[in-house]
Motif scaffolding. Sequence first.
Motif, PDB file in Angstrom:
ATOM      1  N   GLY A 219     -13.921 -14.628  40.057  1.00 47.24           N
ATOM      2  CA  GLY A 219     -13.600 -13.738  38.932  1.00 47.24           C
ATOM      3  C   GLY A 219     -12.723 -14.393  37.887  1.00 47.24           C
ATOM      4  O   GLY A 219     -12.481 -13.814  36.823  1.00 47.24           O
ATOM      5  N   GLU A 220     -12.219 -15.590  38.171  1.00 43.60           N
ATOM      6  CA  GLU A 220     -11.364 -16.303  37.204  1.00 43.60           C
ATOM      7  C   GLU A 220     -12.023 -17.619  36.826  1.00 43.60           C
ATOM      8  O   GLU A 220     -11.376 -18.648  36.721  1.00 43.60           O
ATOM      9  N   MET A 221     -13.326 -17.591  36.650  1.00 48.74           N
ATOM     10  CA  MET A 221     -14.054 -18.801  36.268  1.00 48.74           C
ATOM     11  C   MET A 221     -14.687 -18.563  34.904  1.00 48.74           C
ATOM     12  O   MET A 221     -15.883 -18.394  34.768  1.00 48.74           O
ATOM     13  N   HIS A 222     -13.822 -18.535  33.886  1.00 47.20           N
ATOM     14  CA  HIS A 222     -14.287 -18.229  32.539  1.00 47.20           C
ATOM     15  C   HIS A 222     -14.459 -19.501  31.715  1.00 47.20           C
ATOM     16  O   HIS A 222     -13.988 -20.565  32.087  1.00 47.20           O
ATOM     17  N   PHE A 223     -15.099 -19.350  30.584  1.00 47.86           N
ATOM     18  CA  PHE A 223     -15.111 -20.408  29.584  1.00 47.86           C
ATOM     19  C   PHE A 223     -15.225 -19.768  28.209  1.00 47.86           C
ATOM     20  O   PHE A 223     -15.396 -18.549  28.094  1.00 47.86           O
ATOM     21  N   ARG A 224     -15.042 -20.595  27.176  1.00 43.72           N
ATOM     22  CA  ARG A 224     -15.127 -20.096  25.806  1.00 43.72           C
ATOM     23  C   ARG A 224     -16.194 -20.888  25.056  1.00 43.72           C
ATOM     24  O   ARG A 224     -16.314 -22.091  25.249  1.00 43.72           O
ATOM     25  N   VAL A 225     -16.940 -20.196  24.213  1.00 44.32           N
ATOM     26  CA  VAL A 225     -17.894 -20.868  23.332  1.00 44.32           C
ATOM     27  C   VAL A 225     -17.470 -20.579  21.901  1.00 44.32           C
ATOM     28  O   VAL A 225     -17.320 -19.416  21.516  1.00 44.32           O
ATOM     29  N   VAL A 226     -17.255 -21.641  21.127  1.00 45.68           N
ATOM     30  CA  VAL A 226     -16.844 -21.488  19.735  1.00 45.68           C
ATOM     31  C   VAL A 226     -18.045 -21.834  18.855  1.00 45.68           C
ATOM     32  O   VAL A 226     -18.583 -22.939  18.937  1.00 45.68           O
ATOM     33  N   THR A 227     -18.500 -20.869  18.052  1.00 43.18           N
ATOM     34  CA  THR A 227     -19.611 -21.128  17.130  1.00 43.18           C
ATOM     35  C   THR A 227     -19.019 -21.529  15.778  1.00 43.18           C
ATOM     36  O   THR A 227     -18.178 -20.814  15.228  1.00 43.18           O
ATOM     37  N   VAL A 228     -19.455 -22.703  15.290  1.00 40.86           N
ATOM     38  CA  VAL A 228     -18.877 -23.239  14.053  1.00 40.86           C
ATOM     39  C   VAL A 228     -19.986 -23.701  13.116  1.00 40.86           C
ATOM     40  O   VAL A 228     -21.138 -23.854  13.520  1.00 40.86           O
ATOM     41  N   ILE A 360     -11.804 -35.310  39.688  1.00 41.39           N
ATOM     42  CA  ILE A 360     -11.837 -34.112  40.530  1.00 41.39           C
ATOM     43  C   ILE A 360     -11.522 -32.848  39.720  1.00 41.39           C
ATOM     44  O   ILE A 360     -12.149 -31.812  39.884  1.00 41.39           O
ATOM     45  N   GLY A 361     -10.550 -32.967  38.837  1.00 37.44           N
ATOM     46  CA  GLY A 361     -10.139 -31.811  38.041  1.00 37.44           C
ATOM     47  C   GLY A 361     -10.684 -31.913  36.623  1.00 37.44           C
ATOM     48  O   GLY A 361     -11.366 -32.870  36.266  1.00 37.44           O
ATOM     49  N   PRO A 362     -10.361 -30.924  35.787  1.00 38.51           N
ATOM     50  CA  PRO A 362     -10.846 -30.914  34.408  1.00 38.51           C
ATOM     51  C   PRO A 362     -10.367 -32.140  33.610  1.00 38.51           C
ATOM     52  O   PRO A 362      -9.250 -32.603  33.799  1.00 38.51           O
ATOM     53  N   ASN A 363     -11.229 -32.622  32.719  1.00 39.52           N
ATOM     54  CA  ASN A 363     -10.876 -33.680  31.777  1.00 39.52           C
ATOM     55  C   ASN A 363      -9.837 -33.114  30.803  1.00 39.52           C
ATOM     56  O   ASN A 363     -10.035 -32.070  30.202  1.00 39.52           O
ATOM     57  N   LEU A 364      -8.702 -33.844  30.678  1.00 42.76           N
ATOM     58  CA  LEU A 364      -7.583 -33.291  29.896  1.00 42.76           C
ATOM     59  C   LEU A 364      -7.380 -34.013  28.567  1.00 42.76           C
ATOM     60  O   LEU A 364      -6.326 -33.873  27.943  1.00 42.76           O
ATOM     61  N   THR A 365      -8.379 -34.774  28.096  1.00 40.00           N
ATOM     62  CA  THR A 365      -8.193 -35.612  26.909  1.00 40.00           C
ATOM     63  C   THR A 365      -7.600 -34.841  25.721  1.00 40.00           C
ATOM     64  O   THR A 365      -6.709 -35.327  25.045  1.00 40.00           O
ATOM     65  N   HIS A 366      -8.117 -33.648  25.459  1.00 36.07           N
ATOM     66  CA  HIS A 366      -7.598 -32.879  24.315  1.00 36.07           C
ATOM     67  C   HIS A 366      -7.120 -31.498  24.773  1.00 36.07           C
ATOM     68  O   HIS A 366      -7.322 -30.498  24.079  1.00 36.07           O
ATOM     69  N   VAL A 367      -6.502 -31.466  25.939  1.00 37.77           N
ATOM     70  CA  VAL A 367      -6.124 -30.175  26.535  1.00 37.77           C
ATOM     71  C   VAL A 367      -5.179 -29.388  25.622  1.00 37.77           C
ATOM     72  O   VAL A 367      -5.205 -28.155  25.605  1.00 37.77           O
ATOM     73  N   GLY A 368      -4.388 -30.108  24.815  1.00 37.62           N
ATOM     74  CA  GLY A 368      -3.423 -29.418  23.955  1.00 37.62           C
ATOM     75  C   GLY A 368      -4.064 -28.532  22.906  1.00 37.62           C
ATOM     76  O   GLY A 368      -3.424 -27.620  22.385  1.00 37.62           O
ATOM     77  N   SER A 369      -5.343 -28.800  22.599  1.00 37.86           N
ATOM     78  CA  SER A 369      -5.997 -28.002  21.558  1.00 37.86           C
ATOM     79  C   SER A 369      -6.832 -26.866  22.142  1.00 37.86           C
ATOM     80  O   SER A 369      -7.500 -26.157  21.405  1.00 37.86           O
ATOM     81  N   ARG A 370      -6.784 -26.690  23.462  1.00 40.39           N
ATOM     82  CA  ARG A 370      -7.589 -25.619  24.060  1.00 40.39           C
ATOM     83  C   ARG A 370      -6.850 -24.282  24.041  1.00 40.39           C
ATOM     84  O   ARG A 370      -5.625 -24.237  24.040  1.00 40.39           O
ATOM     85  N   ILE A 371      -7.622 -23.227  24.073  1.00 44.76           N
ATOM     86  CA  ILE A 371      -7.054 -21.877  23.992  1.00 44.76           C
ATOM     87  C   ILE A 371      -6.380 -21.505  25.305  1.00 44.76           C
ATOM     88  O   ILE A 371      -5.312 -20.908  25.326  1.00 44.76           O
ATOM     89  N   ALA A 372      -7.033 -21.866  26.406  1.00 45.93           N
ATOM     90  CA  ALA A 372      -6.581 -21.369  27.709  1.00 45.93           C
ATOM     91  C   ALA A 372      -6.487 -22.506  28.713  1.00 45.93           C
ATOM     92  O   ALA A 372      -7.000 -23.600  28.493  1.00 45.93           O
ATOM     93  N   ILE A 373      -5.794 -22.230  29.819  1.00 50.31           N
ATOM     94  CA  ILE A 373      -5.776 -23.156  30.959  1.00 50.31           C
ATOM     95  C   ILE A 373      -6.323 -22.415  32.184  1.00 50.31           C
ATOM     96  O   ILE A 373      -6.555 -21.191  32.120  1.00 50.31           O
ATOM     97  N   ALA A 374      -6.500 -23.139  33.267  1.00 47.05           N
ATOM     98  CA  ALA A 374      -6.944 -22.538  34.532  1.00 47.05           C
ATOM     99  C   ALA A 374      -8.276 -21.807  34.363  1.00 47.05           C
ATOM    100  O   ALA A 374      -8.461 -20.705  34.862  1.00 47.05           O
TER     101      ALA A 374
END
Length: 437
Positions: A219-228, A360-374
Amino acid sequence: MIGSHRLRRLAPFGVAAVLALALAACAKSYPDSTFTPHSDLGRAIDFLWNRLMFFGTIVFVLVEGALVYCVFRYRRRSEDVMPPQTHGNVVLEITWTLIPAAILAFIAVPTVRTIFQTQAPAPANSLVIEVYGHQWWWEFRYPQYKFTTANEIYIPKGRSVDLVLRTDDVIHSFWVPQLAGKRDAVANHTNHIWFTPDSNMATTVWNGFCTEYCGDSHGEMHFRVVTVDPAQFASWVEHQQAPGFYSPAPAPATPATPAAPAELSEAAGKAAVTTTPSTATPAPIAPATPTATPAQLASFVLPRADVPDYAIPHTPLPDEIKFNDALKGDPAAGEKLFVGAGTCNACHTVAGNPLAVGMIGPNLTHVGSRIAIAAGMYVNDKQHLSRWIKNARIMKSGVLMPTLGKGQYDPQTKATTPSGLSDQQIADLVAYLQALK
Ligand code: CUA
Protein backbone atom coordinates in the motif's frame (compact mmCIF):
# COMPACT_ATOMS: atom_id res chain seq x y z
CA MET A 1 -52.41 -4.75 0.99
CA ILE A 2 -50.06 -4.93 3.95
CA GLY A 3 -47.19 -5.37 1.45
CA SER A 4 -47.96 -2.19 -0.52
CA HIS A 5 -48.31 -0.16 2.73
CA ARG A 6 -44.88 -1.34 3.81
CA LEU A 7 -43.50 -0.45 0.36
CA ARG A 8 -44.92 3.07 0.59
CA ARG A 9 -43.35 3.52 4.03
CA LEU A 10 -39.97 2.31 2.76
CA ALA A 11 -40.03 4.42 -0.42
CA PRO A 12 -38.68 7.67 1.19
CA PHE A 13 -35.68 5.77 2.57
CA GLY A 14 -34.95 4.38 -0.87
CA VAL A 15 -35.13 7.83 -2.45
CA ALA A 16 -32.89 9.26 0.30
CA ALA A 17 -30.30 6.53 -0.27
CA VAL A 18 -30.19 7.20 -4.03
CA LEU A 19 -29.88 10.97 -3.42
CA ALA A 20 -27.06 10.45 -0.90
CA LEU A 21 -25.20 8.32 -3.43
CA ALA A 22 -25.67 10.93 -6.14
CA LEU A 23 -24.52 13.75 -3.82
CA ALA A 24 -21.44 11.78 -2.74
CA ALA A 25 -20.34 11.85 -6.37
CA CYS A 26 -20.08 15.68 -6.32
CA ALA A 27 -18.30 15.99 -2.94
CA LYS A 28 -14.91 16.97 -4.45
CA SER A 29 -12.68 16.27 -7.38
CA TYR A 30 -10.97 12.89 -7.42
CA PRO A 31 -7.41 13.18 -8.73
CA ASP A 32 -6.98 9.41 -8.85
CA SER A 33 -10.17 8.75 -10.80
CA THR A 34 -10.13 6.70 -13.99
CA PHE A 35 -13.16 8.58 -15.30
CA THR A 36 -11.16 11.56 -16.55
CA PRO A 37 -8.60 9.92 -18.86
CA HIS A 38 -5.84 12.00 -20.45
CA SER A 39 -4.47 9.54 -23.01
CA ASP A 40 -5.60 7.49 -26.01
CA LEU A 41 -5.49 4.23 -24.06
CA GLY A 42 -7.28 5.79 -21.08
CA ARG A 43 -10.07 6.96 -23.38
CA ALA A 44 -10.36 3.56 -25.09
CA ILE A 45 -10.83 1.89 -21.71
CA ASP A 46 -13.21 4.61 -20.56
CA PHE A 47 -15.31 4.08 -23.71
CA LEU A 48 -15.56 0.35 -22.98
CA TRP A 49 -16.54 1.04 -19.38
CA ASN A 50 -19.25 3.50 -20.42
CA ARG A 51 -20.70 1.12 -23.01
CA LEU A 52 -20.73 -1.82 -20.57
CA MET A 53 -22.30 0.36 -17.91
CA PHE A 54 -24.95 1.61 -20.37
CA PHE A 55 -26.07 -1.81 -21.57
CA GLY A 56 -25.59 -3.35 -18.12
CA THR A 57 -27.88 -0.73 -16.57
CA ILE A 58 -30.59 -1.31 -19.19
CA VAL A 59 -30.46 -5.09 -18.65
CA PHE A 60 -30.46 -4.65 -14.87
CA VAL A 61 -33.46 -2.32 -14.84
CA LEU A 62 -35.48 -4.47 -17.28
CA VAL A 63 -34.72 -7.79 -15.60
CA GLU A 64 -35.17 -6.56 -12.04
CA GLY A 65 -38.27 -4.58 -13.04
CA ALA A 66 -39.83 -7.68 -14.63
CA LEU A 67 -38.90 -9.75 -11.59
CA VAL A 68 -40.37 -7.33 -9.05
CA TYR A 69 -43.49 -6.86 -11.21
CA CYS A 70 -44.06 -10.61 -11.49
CA VAL A 71 -43.47 -11.21 -7.80
CA PHE A 72 -46.22 -8.76 -6.87
CA ARG A 73 -48.54 -9.21 -9.84
CA TYR A 74 -48.63 -13.01 -9.66
CA ARG A 75 -48.23 -13.54 -5.93
CA ARG A 76 -50.47 -16.02 -4.18
CA ARG A 77 -53.39 -13.94 -2.91
CA SER A 78 -55.15 -16.57 -0.87
CA GLU A 79 -54.02 -19.69 0.93
CA ASP A 80 -56.68 -21.74 -0.85
CA VAL A 81 -56.35 -20.76 -4.51
CA MET A 82 -53.55 -22.25 -6.63
CA PRO A 83 -52.43 -19.63 -9.27
CA PRO A 84 -52.39 -20.80 -12.92
CA GLN A 85 -49.17 -22.72 -13.76
CA THR A 86 -47.24 -21.98 -16.99
CA HIS A 87 -44.57 -24.13 -18.63
CA GLY A 88 -42.50 -22.76 -21.51
CA ASN A 89 -43.03 -19.86 -23.94
CA VAL A 90 -41.14 -20.18 -27.24
CA VAL A 91 -41.49 -16.51 -28.27
CA LEU A 92 -40.28 -15.28 -24.90
CA GLU A 93 -37.33 -17.67 -24.86
CA ILE A 94 -36.18 -16.72 -28.38
CA THR A 95 -36.51 -13.03 -27.49
CA TRP A 96 -34.41 -13.28 -24.35
CA THR A 97 -31.74 -15.19 -26.23
CA LEU A 98 -31.53 -12.82 -29.22
CA ILE A 99 -31.49 -9.54 -27.28
CA PRO A 100 -28.49 -10.49 -25.07
CA ALA A 101 -26.71 -11.87 -28.16
CA ALA A 102 -27.13 -8.50 -29.89
CA ILE A 103 -25.95 -6.65 -26.76
CA LEU A 104 -22.91 -8.93 -26.49
CA ALA A 105 -21.99 -8.12 -30.10
CA PHE A 106 -22.08 -4.38 -29.28
CA ILE A 107 -19.75 -5.03 -26.34
CA ALA A 108 -17.47 -7.68 -27.87
CA VAL A 109 -16.46 -5.78 -31.02
CA PRO A 110 -14.98 -2.72 -29.26
CA THR A 111 -13.53 -4.93 -26.50
CA VAL A 112 -11.61 -7.12 -28.95
CA ARG A 113 -10.53 -4.02 -30.89
CA THR A 114 -9.14 -2.44 -27.69
CA ILE A 115 -7.38 -5.67 -26.68
CA PHE A 116 -5.61 -5.79 -30.07
CA GLN A 117 -4.78 -2.09 -29.75
CA THR A 118 -3.15 -2.53 -26.34
CA GLN A 119 -1.25 -5.65 -27.47
CA ALA A 120 0.14 -3.98 -30.59
CA PRO A 121 3.79 -2.86 -30.50
CA ALA A 122 4.35 0.77 -29.57
CA PRO A 123 5.08 3.30 -32.36
CA ALA A 124 8.73 3.41 -33.41
CA ASN A 125 9.44 6.91 -32.06
CA SER A 126 8.09 6.10 -28.58
CA LEU A 127 9.83 7.11 -25.40
CA VAL A 128 10.97 3.83 -23.85
CA ILE A 129 10.94 3.58 -20.06
CA GLU A 130 12.04 0.36 -18.41
CA VAL A 131 10.07 -0.15 -15.22
CA TYR A 132 11.34 -2.47 -12.49
CA GLY A 133 9.08 -3.26 -9.56
CA HIS A 134 10.89 -3.78 -6.26
CA GLN A 135 9.56 -4.46 -2.76
CA TRP A 136 8.47 -1.61 -2.33
CA TRP A 137 9.60 1.02 -4.80
CA TRP A 138 9.87 1.62 -8.53
CA GLU A 139 13.01 1.82 -10.60
CA PHE A 140 12.75 3.68 -13.91
CA ARG A 141 15.40 3.49 -16.62
CA TYR A 142 15.43 5.64 -19.74
CA PRO A 143 17.58 3.47 -22.08
CA GLN A 144 17.42 5.98 -24.96
CA TYR A 145 18.90 8.69 -22.71
CA LYS A 146 21.01 6.44 -20.49
CA PHE A 147 19.98 7.43 -16.99
CA THR A 148 18.07 5.82 -14.14
CA THR A 149 15.73 7.32 -11.60
CA ALA A 150 13.31 6.09 -8.96
CA ASN A 151 9.67 6.59 -8.04
CA GLU A 152 9.22 9.63 -10.27
CA ILE A 153 9.11 9.93 -14.07
CA TYR A 154 8.69 12.77 -16.51
CA ILE A 155 6.98 12.15 -19.84
CA PRO A 156 6.44 14.61 -22.71
CA LYS A 157 2.89 15.36 -23.79
CA GLY A 158 1.88 14.05 -27.20
CA ARG A 159 4.66 11.45 -27.49
CA SER A 160 3.87 7.76 -27.04
CA VAL A 161 5.42 6.15 -23.98
CA ASP A 162 6.40 2.50 -24.17
CA LEU A 163 6.64 1.09 -20.65
CA VAL A 164 8.63 -2.12 -20.44
CA LEU A 165 7.51 -3.79 -17.23
CA ARG A 166 9.65 -6.17 -15.22
CA THR A 167 10.01 -7.11 -11.59
CA ASP A 168 13.01 -7.69 -9.36
CA ASP A 169 11.10 -9.95 -6.97
CA VAL A 170 7.36 -10.65 -6.73
CA ILE A 171 4.48 -9.55 -8.97
CA HIS A 172 3.70 -5.84 -8.93
CA SER A 173 1.26 -3.88 -11.05
CA PHE A 174 1.78 -0.48 -12.65
CA TRP A 175 -1.17 1.91 -12.67
CA VAL A 176 -1.63 5.63 -13.29
CA PRO A 177 -5.43 5.97 -13.12
CA GLN A 178 -5.69 9.26 -15.03
CA LEU A 179 -3.32 8.22 -17.80
CA ALA A 180 -3.72 4.54 -18.61
CA GLY A 181 -4.90 1.14 -17.52
CA LYS A 182 -2.84 -1.03 -15.25
CA ARG A 183 -0.53 -3.85 -16.22
CA ASP A 184 1.37 -6.38 -14.13
CA ALA A 185 5.13 -6.59 -13.74
CA VAL A 186 5.68 -10.36 -13.68
CA ALA A 187 8.80 -12.40 -12.86
CA ASN A 188 10.62 -13.97 -15.85
CA HIS A 189 8.36 -12.21 -18.30
CA THR A 190 8.47 -8.77 -19.89
CA ASN A 191 5.16 -6.96 -20.18
CA HIS A 192 4.47 -3.83 -22.20
CA ILE A 193 1.95 -1.07 -21.93
CA TRP A 194 2.00 2.01 -24.11
CA PHE A 195 -0.10 5.12 -24.39
CA THR A 196 0.10 8.66 -25.69
CA PRO A 197 -0.58 11.43 -23.17
CA ASP A 198 -2.79 14.16 -24.67
CA SER A 199 -0.76 16.97 -26.20
CA ASN A 200 -3.11 19.61 -24.75
CA MET A 201 -3.10 18.32 -21.16
CA ALA A 202 -1.79 20.14 -18.10
CA THR A 203 1.84 20.32 -17.01
CA THR A 204 1.27 18.59 -13.70
CA VAL A 205 1.78 15.49 -11.58
CA TRP A 206 -0.27 12.28 -11.64
CA ASN A 207 -0.32 9.68 -8.92
CA GLY A 208 0.73 6.12 -9.71
CA PHE A 209 0.20 2.99 -7.64
CA CYS A 210 1.17 -0.64 -7.29
CA THR A 211 -2.11 -2.52 -7.68
CA GLU A 212 -1.02 -6.09 -7.09
CA TYR A 213 -0.59 -7.19 -3.49
CA CYS A 214 3.17 -7.62 -3.05
CA GLY A 215 3.82 -7.83 0.69
CA ASP A 216 4.05 -5.66 3.81
CA SER A 217 4.25 -2.24 2.19
CA HIS A 218 2.25 -2.90 -0.99
CA GLY A 219 0.00 0.00 0.00
CA GLU A 220 3.03 2.31 0.17
CA MET A 221 4.44 1.58 -3.27
CA HIS A 222 3.58 4.78 -5.08
CA PHE A 223 5.16 6.74 -7.88
CA ARG A 224 4.61 10.06 -9.62
CA VAL A 225 4.26 10.82 -13.32
CA VAL A 226 4.94 14.39 -14.41
CA THR A 227 3.52 15.38 -17.81
CA VAL A 228 5.54 18.20 -19.37
CA ASP A 229 5.98 20.02 -22.68
CA PRO A 230 8.54 18.48 -25.08
CA ALA A 231 11.03 21.32 -24.51
CA GLN A 232 10.72 20.95 -20.72
CA PHE A 233 11.26 17.23 -21.13
CA ALA A 234 14.45 17.75 -23.14
CA SER A 235 15.70 20.08 -20.41
CA TRP A 236 14.77 17.63 -17.65
CA VAL A 237 16.58 14.82 -19.52
CA GLU A 238 19.71 16.94 -19.64
CA HIS A 239 19.36 17.53 -15.91
CA GLN A 240 18.98 13.80 -15.20
CA GLN A 241 22.00 12.94 -17.35
CA ALA A 242 24.21 15.29 -15.33
CA PRO A 243 26.13 13.70 -12.45
CA GLY A 244 25.07 14.26 -8.86
CA PHE A 245 25.84 17.83 -7.80
CA TYR A 246 28.46 16.82 -5.24
CA SER A 247 30.26 14.36 -7.50
CA PRO A 248 34.00 14.09 -6.81
CA ALA A 249 34.64 12.85 -10.35
CA PRO A 250 33.61 15.67 -12.66
CA ALA A 251 32.20 14.55 -15.96
CA PRO A 252 32.94 16.42 -19.18
CA ALA A 253 30.33 19.09 -19.70
CA THR A 254 27.23 17.88 -21.50
CA PRO A 255 25.73 20.24 -24.12
CA ALA A 256 24.84 23.48 -22.39
CA THR A 257 21.76 24.21 -24.46
CA PRO A 258 18.71 21.96 -24.41
CA ALA A 259 19.00 19.81 -27.53
CA ALA A 260 16.49 17.82 -29.52
CA PRO A 261 15.80 14.33 -28.13
CA ALA A 262 17.86 12.57 -30.84
CA GLU A 263 20.89 14.76 -30.15
CA LEU A 264 20.44 14.26 -26.43
CA SER A 265 20.58 10.50 -26.65
CA GLU A 266 23.65 10.71 -28.87
CA ALA A 267 25.35 13.07 -26.43
CA ALA A 268 24.38 10.76 -23.59
CA GLY A 269 26.03 7.88 -25.39
CA LYS A 270 29.30 9.82 -25.66
CA ALA A 271 29.08 11.02 -22.06
CA ALA A 272 28.48 7.47 -20.88
CA VAL A 273 31.64 6.29 -22.64
CA THR A 274 33.78 8.92 -21.01
CA THR A 275 32.31 8.67 -17.50
CA THR A 276 31.76 4.94 -17.05
CA PRO A 277 32.80 4.21 -13.44
CA SER A 278 34.99 1.24 -14.44
CA THR A 279 37.25 3.42 -16.60
CA ALA A 280 37.57 6.18 -14.02
CA THR A 281 40.12 5.89 -11.24
CA PRO A 282 38.31 6.19 -7.91
CA ALA A 283 38.90 9.80 -6.98
CA PRO A 284 40.16 10.57 -3.50
CA ILE A 285 37.34 11.74 -1.27
CA ALA A 286 38.66 15.26 -1.22
CA PRO A 287 36.58 18.29 -0.27
CA ALA A 288 33.66 18.02 -2.63
CA THR A 289 33.11 20.56 -5.35
CA PRO A 290 29.97 21.26 -7.31
CA THR A 291 30.40 19.94 -10.83
CA ALA A 292 27.09 20.65 -12.50
CA THR A 293 27.24 23.47 -15.01
CA PRO A 294 24.98 26.51 -14.53
CA ALA A 295 22.95 25.35 -17.54
CA GLN A 296 22.33 22.02 -15.88
CA LEU A 297 21.31 23.65 -12.64
CA ALA A 298 18.85 25.82 -14.56
CA SER A 299 17.33 22.74 -16.17
CA PHE A 300 13.66 22.10 -15.88
CA VAL A 301 12.27 20.42 -12.79
CA LEU A 302 8.62 20.99 -11.95
CA PRO A 303 8.70 23.73 -9.27
CA ARG A 304 7.47 22.50 -5.89
CA ALA A 305 4.86 25.27 -5.93
CA ASP A 306 3.32 23.69 -9.05
CA VAL A 307 2.98 20.24 -7.49
CA PRO A 308 -0.72 19.73 -6.70
CA ASP A 309 -1.55 18.89 -3.11
CA TYR A 310 -2.84 15.41 -3.98
CA ALA A 311 0.64 14.48 -5.23
CA ILE A 312 2.34 15.54 -1.99
CA PRO A 313 2.32 12.81 0.66
CA HIS A 314 0.86 13.80 4.02
CA THR A 315 1.90 10.74 6.03
CA PRO A 316 2.71 12.12 9.52
CA LEU A 317 6.15 11.82 11.13
CA PRO A 318 6.25 8.88 13.53
CA ASP A 319 6.45 10.16 17.13
CA GLU A 320 8.83 7.46 18.31
CA ILE A 321 11.79 8.69 16.21
CA LYS A 322 13.28 11.73 17.93
CA PHE A 323 15.65 13.93 15.94
CA ASN A 324 17.33 17.23 16.67
CA ASP A 325 16.03 19.32 13.77
CA ALA A 326 18.17 22.31 14.80
CA LEU A 327 21.38 20.57 13.65
CA LYS A 328 22.98 22.03 10.55
CA GLY A 329 24.38 19.51 8.10
CA ASP A 330 27.57 19.71 6.06
CA PRO A 331 27.07 18.19 2.58
CA ALA A 332 30.79 17.45 2.09
CA ALA A 333 30.90 15.52 5.37
CA GLY A 334 27.69 13.81 4.33
CA GLU A 335 29.21 12.70 1.06
CA LYS A 336 32.21 11.16 2.87
CA LEU A 337 29.81 9.22 5.08
CA PHE A 338 27.76 8.18 2.06
CA VAL A 339 30.70 6.54 0.29
CA GLY A 340 32.39 5.19 3.43
CA ALA A 341 33.04 1.46 3.47
CA GLY A 342 29.83 -0.57 3.52
CA THR A 343 27.45 2.31 4.05
CA CYS A 344 24.88 3.99 1.80
CA ASN A 345 26.91 3.32 -1.37
CA ALA A 346 26.55 -0.43 -0.88
CA CYS A 347 22.93 -0.08 -1.99
CA HIS A 348 22.59 3.28 -3.74
CA THR A 349 24.01 4.79 -6.91
CA VAL A 350 24.89 8.45 -7.38
CA ALA A 351 25.82 8.76 -11.07
CA GLY A 352 29.20 10.39 -11.59
CA ASN A 353 30.51 9.15 -8.25
CA PRO A 354 32.59 6.00 -8.89
CA LEU A 355 32.31 5.04 -5.24
CA ALA A 356 28.52 4.98 -5.23
CA VAL A 357 27.31 2.30 -7.62
CA GLY A 358 25.05 0.15 -5.38
CA MET A 359 22.07 -1.42 -7.13
CA ILE A 360 19.89 -2.66 -4.27
CA GLY A 361 18.11 0.56 -3.36
CA PRO A 362 16.78 3.49 -5.41
CA ASN A 363 19.20 5.48 -7.58
CA LEU A 364 19.79 8.74 -5.69
CA THR A 365 21.57 10.81 -8.37
CA HIS A 366 19.02 13.64 -8.27
CA VAL A 367 17.10 12.69 -5.14
CA GLY A 368 17.10 16.31 -3.94
CA SER A 369 14.76 17.31 -6.75
CA ARG A 370 12.16 14.62 -6.08
CA ILE A 371 8.80 15.32 -4.49
CA ALA A 372 8.73 12.35 -2.14
CA ILE A 373 10.90 9.72 -0.48
CA ALA A 374 10.18 6.11 0.50
CA ALA A 375 8.27 5.44 -2.77
CA GLY A 376 5.89 8.32 -2.28
CA MET A 377 5.12 7.66 1.38
CA TYR A 378 6.73 10.78 2.87
CA VAL A 379 7.35 14.26 1.54
CA ASN A 380 10.99 14.89 0.63
CA ASP A 381 12.11 17.38 3.26
CA LYS A 382 14.72 17.58 6.03
CA GLN A 383 12.39 16.35 8.80
CA HIS A 384 11.25 13.23 6.99
CA LEU A 385 14.59 12.39 5.34
CA SER A 386 16.50 12.58 8.63
CA ARG A 387 14.08 10.29 10.43
CA TRP A 388 14.04 7.97 7.43
CA ILE A 389 17.83 7.56 7.64
CA LYS A 390 17.64 7.19 11.40
CA ASN A 391 15.02 4.45 11.47
CA ALA A 392 13.38 3.62 8.14
CA ARG A 393 12.03 0.33 9.45
CA ILE A 394 9.75 2.10 11.90
CA MET A 395 8.57 4.41 9.10
CA LYS A 396 7.78 1.73 6.51
CA SER A 397 6.87 -1.82 7.34
CA GLY A 398 9.22 -4.53 6.04
CA VAL A 399 11.57 -2.12 4.24
CA LEU A 400 15.09 -3.31 3.28
CA MET A 401 16.65 0.05 4.21
CA PRO A 402 18.38 -0.71 7.54
CA THR A 403 17.89 1.12 10.82
CA LEU A 404 20.96 3.36 10.90
CA GLY A 405 20.54 5.65 13.94
CA LYS A 406 22.72 4.95 16.96
CA GLY A 407 20.77 3.21 19.74
CA GLN A 408 17.65 2.82 17.58
CA TYR A 409 15.34 -0.16 17.93
CA ASP A 410 15.08 -2.18 14.71
CA PRO A 411 11.56 -3.67 14.51
CA GLN A 412 12.73 -6.36 12.05
CA THR A 413 15.71 -7.75 13.97
CA LYS A 414 14.01 -6.84 17.28
CA ALA A 415 17.34 -5.50 18.52
CA THR A 416 18.82 -2.11 19.27
CA THR A 417 21.58 -0.81 16.97
CA PRO A 418 24.55 -0.34 19.35
CA SER A 419 26.72 1.56 16.90
CA GLY A 420 25.26 3.67 14.17
CA LEU A 421 24.96 7.25 13.05
CA SER A 422 24.70 10.21 15.39
CA ASP A 423 22.11 12.91 14.71
CA GLN A 424 24.90 15.20 13.44
CA GLN A 425 26.07 12.55 10.96
CA ILE A 426 22.49 12.09 9.78
CA ALA A 427 22.12 15.85 9.36
CA ASP A 428 25.29 15.80 7.20
CA LEU A 429 23.87 13.00 5.06
CA VAL A 430 20.59 14.87 4.67
CA ALA A 431 22.47 18.02 3.57
CA TYR A 432 24.36 15.95 0.99
CA LEU A 433 21.24 14.20 -0.34
CA GLN A 434 19.34 17.48 -0.54
CA ALA A 435 22.26 18.97 -2.48
CA LEU A 436 21.80 16.25 -5.13
CA LYS A 437 19.34 18.38 -7.03
CU1 CUA B 1 4.21 -3.76 -5.50
CU2 CUA B 1 2.06 -4.07 -4.62
